[in-house]
Design a protein around this motif. Structure first.
Motif, PDB file in Angstrom:
ATOM      1  N   THR A   4       0.857  -1.175   0.000  1.00 33.60           N
ATOM      2  CA  THR A   4       0.000   0.000   0.000  1.00 33.60           C
ATOM      3  C   THR A   4       0.894   1.227   0.000  1.00 33.60           C
ATOM      4  O   THR A   4       2.106   1.111   0.136  1.00 33.60           O
ATOM      5  N   ASP A   5       0.332   2.385  -0.155  1.00 37.43           N
ATOM      6  CA  ASP A   5       1.132   3.607  -0.222  1.00 37.43           C
ATOM      7  C   ASP A   5       0.290   4.787   0.239  1.00 37.43           C
ATOM      8  O   ASP A   5      -0.818   4.993  -0.264  1.00 37.43           O
ATOM      9  N   GLY A   6       0.788   5.541   1.219  1.00 36.06           N
ATOM     10  CA  GLY A   6       0.056   6.706   1.692  1.00 36.06           C
ATOM     11  C   GLY A   6      -1.319   6.372   2.217  1.00 36.06           C
ATOM     12  O   GLY A   6      -2.272   7.126   2.039  1.00 36.06           O
ATOM     13  N   PHE A   7      -1.447   5.261   2.891  1.00 32.41           N
ATOM     14  CA  PHE A   7      -2.733   4.672   3.250  1.00 32.41           C
ATOM     15  C   PHE A   7      -3.167   4.980   4.676  1.00 32.41           C
ATOM     16  O   PHE A   7      -4.345   5.090   4.972  1.00 32.41           O
ATOM     17  N   PHE A   8      -2.202   5.131   5.573  1.00 29.18           N
ATOM     18  CA  PHE A   8      -2.520   5.221   6.993  1.00 29.18           C
ATOM     19  C   PHE A   8      -3.214   6.522   7.382  1.00 29.18           C
ATOM     20  O   PHE A   8      -3.884   6.574   8.410  1.00 29.18           O
ATOM     21  N   CYS A   9      -3.105   7.545   6.566  1.00 28.89           N
ATOM     22  CA  CYS A   9      -3.767   8.810   6.890  1.00 28.89           C
ATOM     23  C   CYS A   9      -5.290   8.689   6.837  1.00 28.89           C
ATOM     24  O   CYS A   9      -6.000   9.559   7.322  1.00 28.89           O
ATOM     25  N   PHE A  10      -5.801   7.604   6.271  1.00 30.40           N
ATOM     26  CA  PHE A  10      -7.237   7.393   6.201  1.00 30.40           C
ATOM     27  C   PHE A  10      -7.797   6.711   7.457  1.00 30.40           C
ATOM     28  O   PHE A  10      -8.993   6.478   7.553  1.00 30.40           O
ATOM     29  N   PHE A  11      -6.916   6.396   8.401  1.00 30.49           N
ATOM     30  CA  PHE A  11      -7.323   5.694   9.615  1.00 30.49           C
ATOM     31  C   PHE A  11      -6.980   6.523  10.839  1.00 30.49           C
ATOM     32  O   PHE A  11      -5.891   7.072  10.934  1.00 30.49           O
TER      33      PHE A  11
ATOM     34  N   GLU B 222      -7.020   6.936  15.305  1.00 28.56           N
ATOM     35  CA  GLU B 222      -6.448   6.176  16.415  1.00 28.56           C
ATOM     36  C   GLU B 222      -7.267   4.931  16.751  1.00 28.56           C
ATOM     37  O   GLU B 222      -6.739   3.960  17.278  1.00 28.56           O
ATOM     38  N   LYS B 223      -8.562   4.962  16.461  1.00 26.27           N
ATOM     39  CA  LYS B 223      -9.419   3.817  16.768  1.00 26.27           C
ATOM     40  C   LYS B 223      -9.393   2.770  15.663  1.00 26.27           C
ATOM     41  O   LYS B 223      -9.470   1.579  15.947  1.00 26.27           O
ATOM     42  N   THR B 224      -9.319   3.215  14.411  1.00 26.47           N
ATOM     43  CA  THR B 224      -9.419   2.252  13.308  1.00 26.47           C
ATOM     44  C   THR B 224      -8.077   1.673  12.869  1.00 26.47           C
ATOM     45  O   THR B 224      -8.041   0.572  12.332  1.00 26.47           O
ATOM     46  N   LEU B 225      -6.968   2.385  13.112  1.00 25.94           N
ATOM     47  CA  LEU B 225      -5.670   1.841  12.697  1.00 25.94           C
ATOM     48  C   LEU B 225      -5.358   0.518  13.394  1.00 25.94           C
ATOM     49  O   LEU B 225      -4.959  -0.441  12.729  1.00 25.94           O
ATOM     50  N   PRO B 226      -5.554   0.386  14.708  1.00 27.52           N
ATOM     51  CA  PRO B 226      -5.322  -0.929  15.325  1.00 27.52           C
ATOM     52  C   PRO B 226      -6.205  -2.033  14.723  1.00 27.52           C
ATOM     53  O   PRO B 226      -5.773  -3.183  14.593  1.00 27.52           O
ATOM     54  N   SER B 227      -7.435  -1.694  14.335  1.00 23.14           N
ATOM     55  CA  SER B 227      -8.317  -2.682  13.699  1.00 23.14           C
ATOM     56  C   SER B 227      -7.765  -3.115  12.350  1.00 23.14           C
ATOM     57  O   SER B 227      -7.808  -4.300  11.997  1.00 23.14           O
ATOM     58  N   LEU B 228      -7.251  -2.155  11.588  1.00 31.57           N
ATOM     59  CA  LEU B 228      -6.637  -2.485  10.302  1.00 31.57           C
ATOM     60  C   LEU B 228      -5.447  -3.417  10.499  1.00 31.57           C
ATOM     61  O   LEU B 228      -5.318  -4.439   9.821  1.00 31.57           O
TER      62      LEU B 228
ATOM     63  N   PHE C 230     -12.448  15.341   2.306  1.00 28.46           N
ATOM     64  CA  PHE C 230     -12.156  14.199   3.156  1.00 28.46           C
ATOM     65  C   PHE C 230     -11.144  14.601   4.215  1.00 28.46           C
ATOM     66  O   PHE C 230     -10.177  15.283   3.918  1.00 28.46           O
ATOM     67  N   ASP C 231     -11.385  14.185   5.448  1.00 26.41           N
ATOM     68  CA  ASP C 231     -10.445  14.464   6.531  1.00 26.41           C
ATOM     69  C   ASP C 231      -9.363  13.397   6.569  1.00 26.41           C
ATOM     70  O   ASP C 231      -9.660  12.199   6.533  1.00 26.41           O
ATOM     71  N   LEU C 232      -8.119  13.841   6.638  1.00 23.29           N
ATOM     72  CA  LEU C 232      -6.993  12.934   6.801  1.00 23.29           C
ATOM     73  C   LEU C 232      -6.561  12.942   8.261  1.00 23.29           C
ATOM     74  O   LEU C 232      -6.801  13.901   8.985  1.00 23.29           O
ATOM     75  N   ASN C 233      -5.925  11.874   8.665  1.00 24.04           N
ATOM     76  CA  ASN C 233      -5.379  11.770  10.011  1.00 24.04           C
ATOM     77  C   ASN C 233      -3.867  11.801   9.903  1.00 24.04           C
ATOM     78  O   ASN C 233      -3.298  11.209   9.003  1.00 24.04           O
ATOM     79  N   ARG C 234      -3.240  12.497  10.820  1.00 28.93           N
ATOM     80  CA  ARG C 234      -1.786  12.491  10.813  1.00 28.93           C
ATOM     81  C   ARG C 234      -1.311  11.898  12.122  1.00 28.93           C
ATOM     82  O   ARG C 234      -2.019  11.913  13.127  1.00 28.93           O
TER      83      ARG C 234
ATOM     84  N   THR D 255       4.269   7.444  17.353  1.00 32.28           N
ATOM     85  CA  THR D 255       2.936   6.875  17.570  1.00 32.28           C
ATOM     86  C   THR D 255       2.659   5.728  16.602  1.00 32.28           C
ATOM     87  O   THR D 255       2.151   4.675  16.997  1.00 32.28           O
ATOM     88  N   MET D 256       2.998   5.941  15.331  1.00 32.14           N
ATOM     89  CA  MET D 256       2.744   4.918  14.330  1.00 32.14           C
ATOM     90  C   MET D 256       3.541   3.655  14.650  1.00 32.14           C
ATOM     91  O   MET D 256       3.011   2.539  14.589  1.00 32.14           O
TER      92      MET D 256
END
Length: 191
Positions: free
Chosen positions: A94-101, A103-109, A152-156, A161-162
């Protein structure tokens, strides 16, 4: 990078399966497919994205150039990969993908990726991981442009943290800087 994590994947395995998680359309997908098939012309490839336009362009590419290959294209949310069997994926790209998740959804991914990856399966990607004030400024610009034009809102998130999220999810990983400030190349390995 993957060798530095102590694994040597068998790209020639007849059951080798790769997942492209999110695509900007046919150019990215074509590049990925050619890359996978350059080492294993019999590999199975799965391409997922949420966008209708992206999926439609990828389906058109597959029909035109790869109709005889084992490629599955699906419009789906990366948090719901129930159609992929447990421990069936060798490689996720993937590429440049994590900004779409957030703090709650990144661990689920990450949990979902860990479920579908084979033992010693791996993930490769590039993404922003802020460590500097210049990086924070670039993040703010990216977020503003995306909000203005794409609505669309991005997350940084910070690199610290990542990487904590990766460790908490049970991944071993390595990161290397790119030429773009605070944009890193990562490799994550299950296990």
């Amino acid at each position: 990078e993957i060798k530095e994590l102590g694994i040597m994947p068998d790209f020639t395995d007849p059951n080798f399966t790769a997942l492209l998680c999110g695509t900007s359309g046919e150019i990215t997908t074509d590049e990925f497919i050619r890359s996978v098939y350059s080492v294993n012309p019999e590999a199975k490839i799965i391409v997922i994205d949420l966008g209708d336009e992206q999926i439609d362009s990828v389906i058109e590419l597959i029909d035109k150039s790869y109709s005889s290959k084992n490629i599955v294209v699906k419009r789906t949310n990366a948090l719901n990969l129930d159609f992929i069997s447990t421990q069936s994926i060798d490689w996720i790209e993937t590429d440049g993908f994590f900004c779409f998740f957030d703090e709650k959804t990144l661990p689920s991914l990450l949990s979902e990726w860990k479920r579908i990856l084979k033992n010693d399966g791996f993930v490769t990607f590039r993404d922003f991981a802020t460590t500097t004030s210049l990086g924070r400024f670039i993040d703010c610009l990216r977020m503003k442009v995306t909000k203005t034009f794409v609505k669309f809102d991005l997350n940084r998130r910070s690199k610290e943290t990542m990487e904590k999220d990766f460790s908490d999810a049970g991944f071993r990983f390595i990161s290397k800087p790119t030429l773009i400030p605070d944009f890193y190349r990562y490799c994550l390995v299950k296990g």
